[in-house]
Design a protein around this motif. Structure first.
Motif: not given
Length: 199
Positions: A33-37, A55-62, A73-79
């Motif tokens: 579960a993540n935020f979605y914009f 156009l969407g963006i969700s940070n799935r985690g670190s 250290v970074g993030n996995v982001i889905i667009y």
């Protein structure tokens, strides 16, 4: 724009991954579960049909990558970048609440980026990305708040399946559940108020 939640229906990578070829260790903290914009623009052809670009963006985690004595250290982001056609099911009525269904597709871009490195340097070759072209569908409800503003409830299924592994998995499909607000603009200034739903 819309803001809500991303519900994961795909896989999750292992908590730790060791790559013997590069002698690197990757620790992942992806969640279900993540935020979605989402930002979007819609053009209405008639009472029943609207074309929407989003156009969407969700940070799935670190993700933490350790190799060669350095830690990144970074993030996995889905667009998701999608073009969809919306069909308003009760558009010929005078109901203020207007349910709709939609279908379409587009590009899903996944990126593992690096924000912090213990070495002080960010290396592009230690990051990764994948792209998938796939369909999407869902439904929602429009509710006008005034002549120029409307609220929006949107539920969207996105079957993301990358052709190559991305952070050790391919399956990133999910559902976006969002609430939004939109500005309504009509090119026809004489449009009647008895059909002041969402145009």
């Amino acid at each position: 724009m819309r803001l809500g939640a991303w519900a994961n229906l795909g896989a999750l990578p292992p908590d730790t991954l060791f790559n013997p070829s590069t002698n690197s260790l990757m620790a992942t903290k992806l969640s279900n579960a993540n935020f979605y914009f989402e930002g979007f623009f819609g053009y209405r052809f008639n009472e029943q049909l609207m074309l929407e670009l989003s156009l969407g963006i969700s940070n799935r985690g670190s993700v933490t990558l350790s190799q060669n004595g350095s830690t990144e250290v970074g993030n996995v982001i889905i667009y998701p970048v999608l073009l969809q056609m919306k069909l308003y099911l009760l558009s010929m009525t005078d109901l203020r609440v207007q349910p709709y269904v939609f279908g379409g597709g587009g590009m899903y871009y996944g990126r593992r980026s690096t924000q912090v490195s213990s070495s002080g340097y960010l290396y592009l070759d230690s990051q990764e990305s994948e792209t998938d072209f796939h369909y999407s569908f869902g439904g929602g409800i429009d509710l006008p708040l005034s002549r120029s503003l409307a609220a929006d409830l949107n539920v969207k299924y996105m079957p993301i399946m990358f052709s190559k592994t991305f952070v050790s998995i391919n399956d990133y499909k999910g559902i976006g559940i969002t609430l939004g607000i939109k500005y309504l603009y009509s090119f026809d200034k004489k449009e009647g108020s008895n059909r002041e739903r969402v145009r």
